[in-house]
Scaffold this motif. Structure first.
Motif, short mmCIF file in Angstrom:
data_model
loop_
_atom_site.label_atom_id
_atom_site.label_comp_id
_atom_site.label_asym_id
_atom_site.label_seq_id
_atom_site.Cartn_x
_atom_site.Cartn_y
_atom_site.Cartn_z
N SER A 94 0.80 -1.22 0.00
CA SER A 94 0.00 0.00 0.00
C SER A 94 0.84 1.28 0.00
N ASP A 95 2.11 1.18 0.31
CA ASP A 95 2.95 2.37 0.40
C ASP A 95 3.76 2.55 -0.88
N PRO A 96 3.76 3.76 -1.46
CA PRO A 96 4.49 3.99 -2.71
C PRO A 96 6.01 3.79 -2.59
N ILE A 97 6.59 4.12 -1.45
CA ILE A 97 8.04 3.91 -1.30
C ILE A 97 8.34 2.41 -1.32
N ARG A 98 7.52 1.62 -0.66
CA ARG A 98 7.76 0.17 -0.66
C ARG A 98 7.58 -0.41 -2.06
N ARG A 99 6.61 0.09 -2.81
CA ARG A 99 6.45 -0.37 -4.20
C ARG A 99 7.67 0.02 -5.03
N ASP A 100 8.20 1.21 -4.80
CA ASP A 100 9.41 1.65 -5.51
C ASP A 100 10.61 0.79 -5.14
N ALA B 94 10.37 -2.34 -7.06
CA ALA B 94 10.74 -2.09 -8.46
C ALA B 94 12.26 -2.05 -8.62
N LEU B 95 12.96 -1.45 -7.66
CA LEU B 95 14.43 -1.42 -7.71
C LEU B 95 15.01 -2.82 -7.65
N LEU B 96 14.40 -3.66 -6.84
CA LEU B 96 14.92 -5.02 -6.63
C LEU B 96 14.64 -5.96 -7.80
N ARG B 97 13.84 -5.51 -8.76
CA ARG B 97 13.62 -6.34 -9.96
C ARG B 97 14.93 -6.61 -10.68
N ALA B 98 15.85 -5.65 -10.62
CA ALA B 98 17.13 -5.80 -11.32
C ALA B 98 18.09 -6.73 -10.59
N GLY C 291 7.05 -11.05 3.60
CA GLY C 291 7.59 -12.10 2.76
C GLY C 291 7.91 -11.66 1.35
N LEU C 292 7.83 -10.38 1.08
CA LEU C 292 8.07 -9.89 -0.28
C LEU C 292 9.54 -9.78 -0.62
#
Length: 94
Positions: free
Chosen positions: A11-17, A20-24, A54-55
């Motif tokens: 739910s938090d935009p920083i956590r979603r960001d 996204a960084l960790l996709r790499a 667990g993400l």
């Protein structure tokens, strides 16, 4: 996996960001923090929430902690959303 914890974490935009960084690939906590204009303690808190949901997985290497996406949980979420949606788009075409 607790969907309640997972969706709270998402739910938090920083956590979603962060996700996204960790996709790499895996990143050290300091490298993650360098992408944001918040304190290191705030990033640490966000990483803790993501880990508890667990993400992300963490791996201590010396004095550094590296974080990476936990793809098994991501896959569970995608399966749940797909089932909720009623299957994939290929099934609709048939």
């Amino acid at each position: 996996m607790s969907f309640q914890k997972t969706f709270k974490a998402l739910s938090d935009p920083i956590r979603r960001d962060i996700l996204a960084l960790l996709r790499a690939g895996p990143l050290a906590a300091g490298d993650i923090a360098s992408h944001f204009d918040v304190s290191g303690a705030t990033i640490s808190h966000h990483l803790s929430i993501l880990r508890d949901a667990g993400l992300v997985l963490d791996d201590r290497q010396g004095k550094y902690i590296y974080y990476e996406l936990n793809m098994s949980v991501v896959d569970e979420i995608l399966e749940w959303v797909t089932a909720l949606k009623g299957g994939n788009d290929d099934e609709k075409d048939q």
